[in-house]
Scaffold this motif. Structure first.
Motif, short mmCIF file in Angstrom:
data_model
loop_
_atom_site.label_atom_id
_atom_site.label_comp_id
_atom_site.label_asym_id
_atom_site.label_seq_id
_atom_site.Cartn_x
_atom_site.Cartn_y
_atom_site.Cartn_z
N GLY A 51 0.82 -1.19 0.00
CA GLY A 51 0.00 0.00 0.00
C GLY A 51 0.86 1.25 0.00
N VAL A 52 0.33 2.32 -0.57
CA VAL A 52 1.01 3.63 -0.55
C VAL A 52 -0.02 4.67 -0.10
CG1 VAL A 52 2.23 5.39 -1.86
CG2 VAL A 52 2.58 2.98 -2.41
N LEU A 53 0.27 5.32 1.03
CA LEU A 53 -0.61 6.35 1.61
C LEU A 53 0.01 7.72 1.43
CD1 LEU A 53 -1.51 4.49 4.92
CD2 LEU A 53 -2.95 4.69 2.91
N VAL A 110 4.15 5.29 3.66
CA VAL A 110 3.43 6.54 3.93
C VAL A 110 4.32 7.70 3.51
CG1 VAL A 110 2.27 7.95 5.67
CG2 VAL A 110 2.32 5.45 5.92
N TYR A 111 3.83 8.50 2.54
CA TYR A 111 4.56 9.70 2.16
C TYR A 111 3.94 10.90 2.86
CZ TYR A 111 6.75 13.42 -0.46
OH TYR A 111 7.47 14.54 -0.80
N GLN A 112 4.77 11.65 3.58
CA GLN A 112 4.30 12.78 4.38
C GLN A 112 4.70 14.10 3.74
OE1 GLN A 112 6.15 12.08 8.18
NE2 GLN A 112 4.61 10.60 8.83
N ALA A 161 7.60 5.24 6.71
CA ALA A 161 7.28 6.65 6.47
C ALA A 161 8.44 7.34 5.75
CB ALA A 161 6.98 7.36 7.78
N VAL A 162 8.08 8.15 4.75
CA VAL A 162 9.08 8.90 3.98
C VAL A 162 8.65 10.36 3.95
CG1 VAL A 162 10.23 9.16 1.76
CG2 VAL A 162 9.56 6.88 2.55
#
Length: 573
Positions: A255-257, A355-357, A378-379
């Motif tokens: 998954g990619v959020l 998770v891209y923030q 997280a990135v």
């Protein structure tokens, strides 16, 4: 009169805070509180009274009457709407004030997760942190089952024998023995419910050729059977190899959020539909955007025929493996559905998610409610101090969190955990994602499910090898079960492995139900082969689709037990 209104407003505001449940634990604050850990200082803010609230004093009788009517009016209103009101502006202001000093990931108040790098900067040990520099050669991909290919490599094309037995304490066991004449040694594999044991023994150690029981006891002293049954079925190697490699897969889905500034809840994160240039750049690092219509590679459960899961996805090939990304912003968005089940049915059934923030809002480890998701990476894009105004700001900071029963996995994070080159970041993230999923299978929920499945498949294998060997020797009737036009097997004959394999599939389906994923209820049926041996491999293919996360059999029409208010039976997990 103004004083009375001010007091009443203060009390109503204090009363309303309780409607936010666990969310306000991360955003409401006492700005004067300070603790040893950054995470605990944020999560414990709610435990102290609000700095803006005024102490309550006893009110005169006239004021009590007024408050009584106010309470009655409140009870007559919609409590649900009151709970979903917007967060008060002062709370968001406090979050923005402390945002620059927050890490990428914060643990939940209840715990249950480890974070790397640790929140406490004074901690010298870390699950995956590397104290020195390292190159791409250290990015090793883990093997889910390192012994799965041994039979194919050392037994399949050599003269060997296999044996079966049922041990009173160990259950079904299958033994394979191969004589390697060039090295003058014996190679042995013992398959049991919990695991398979593999060993080699020099032939010079034995005065006489050892029996199957002796070889089995050399690998496992707990073996108590007095004799084994020899396997004489000509196609036994195909069945044994299929069992050994049933966990091996070269396909993965993640998954990619996309988390924007100020987004702290699952509903906020899944509601994003637009993609910033920075987010698109990260997606281009992970893989290439492909059209789903007519796509022929590994689809990871996405619809490639009717467009029901969007029109595009991100896909890549990596060291002989195919990876499909379930990008939340590319999955269908449903107006009026705060839970976004069309997105959750895919991402919620992944085991690892990235998770891209954008911004400084931290990601809470348990914010995405799912029985399957066990790890998040997280990135966040940052601008380093040594980069001038003309710098491209292309550095990425990385942090990892996983449930506490997930063992650590490589590759290690650099010190500091910042990447400046896109190619290095890609190699790290893809390796880390694959290793994370393999490591998550060792968590309690997945290991119990895997043990139950392996036990059922091993018993099915032993039964089928035994029945077919007896038929080869003329000791029983034909074990093969011809299939009728409708796909149902005739009641005559043995067919041990096929029927037991069906039971294994049913056991595994029940296991997934206990994890919150019901069996598929609709869809077109696949065409089944018309001979029993081909039927076994058709069943195995179906099983591998399920274990690889193909939503054809795993996530169609998913309704999560959490969303229905159900719980997982502890006896099943």
């Amino acid at each position: 009169m103004e004083k009375r209104n001010e007091k009443l407003f203060s009390r109503k505001r204090s009363f309303t805070f309780g409607a936010y449940g666990g969310i306000d634990k991360f955003i409401s604050g006492n700005e004067s509180s300070c603790s040893e850990s950054v995470g605990h200082s944020i999560l414990d803010i709610l435990d102290s009274p609000s700095s803006e609230s005024k102490p309550l004093t006893s009110a005169p009788s006239s004021q009590k009457v007024t408050e009584l009517f106010a309470i009655i009016e409140k009870l007559q209103g919609s409590r649900l709407d009151e709970q979903r009101c917007d967060f008060p502006p002062p709370l968001r202001t406090r979050l923005l004030k402390i945002g620059d000093g927050l890490p990428l990931i914060l643990p939940p108040k209840s715990g249950g997760y480890w974070i790397d790098p640790p929140l406490d900067k004074h901690v010298e040990t870390s699950p995956t942190l590397s104290q020195g520099g390292f190159g791409l050669e250290s990015y090793d991909i883990m093997e889910r089952d390192s012994d799965a290919k041994i039979f194919q490599e050392f037994f399949r094309h050599r003269y060997h024998h296999s044996f079966t037995a049922f041990d009173p304490s160990l259950g079904p066991i299958v033994l394979s023995v191969c004589l390697e004449e060039e090295e003058n040694r014996l190679r042995v594999i013992l398959r049991m419910k919990e695991c398979s044991l593999h060993g080699t023994f020099s032939a010079s150690l034995f005065q006489h050729f050892p029996t199957a029981v002796e070889l089995a006891k050399m690998l496992c002293s707990s073996v108590s059977v007095s004799c084994f049954e020899a396997v004489s079925y000509l196609k036994a190697p195909e069945l044994i190899m299929a069992f050994d490699e049933h966990r091996v897969s070269q396909n993965f889905k993640f998954g990619v959020l996309y988390q924007r500034e100020g987004q702290l809840t699952e509903e906020d994160i899944l509601s994003n539909t637009e993609e910033s240039e920075e987010f698109l750049e990260l997606l281009s690092i992970l893989g290439q955007t492909v059209k789903l219509q007519g796509f022929t590679g590994f689809r990871g459960g996405l619809d490639v025929s009717h467009g029901q899961t969007g029109t595009e996805a991100v896909f890549t090939s990596f060291h002989g493996r195919e990876i499909m990304f379930h990008v939340a912003t590319k999955l269908p968005f449903t107006e009026g559905d705060k839970q976004q089940l069309q997105k959750k049915r895919h991402i919620g059934n992944d085991i690892v998610a990235l998770v891209y923030q954008e911004g400084h809002t931290p990601f809470i480890s348990d914010v995405i409610r799912s029985h399957f998701l066990h790890c998040f990476i997280a990135v966040r894009r940052i601008k380093r101090e040594n980069e001038g105004e003309g710098g491209d700001g292309g550095s990425f900071q990385v942090s990892i969190t996983a449930r506490e029963d997930v063992p650590p996995f490589g590759p290690p994070l650099p010190t500091p955990p910042i990447f400046t080159e896109g190619s290095v970041l890609r190699e790290f993230l893809l390796t880390k994602l694959i290793n994370a999923e393999i490591s998550c299978y060792k968590a309690e929920k997945f290991s119990r499910l895997e043990l139950r499945t392996r036990s059922s498949l091993l018993e099915a294998l032993r039964s089928e090898l035994s029945s077919r060997s007896q038929f080869m020797l003329g000791e029983s009737s034909q074990p093969s079960i011809p299939l009728t036009e409708g796909g149902r097997s005739a009641p005559e004959g043995g067919g041990g492995f096929i029927e037991n394999f069906k039971r294994a599939i049913r056991v595994r389906s029940h296991s997934f139900d206990t994890l919150g994923v019901p069996k598929k209820t609709g869809g077109a049926a696949e065409q089944r082969p018309k001979n029993s041996h081909g039927f076994f491999f058709w069943l195995l293919k179906r099983w591998k689709k399920d274990s690889e996360g193909d939503q054809t059999s795993r996530t169609d029409n998913v309704v999560y037990t959490e969303m229905k208010g159900q719980t997982i039976p502890q006896d099943d997990l």
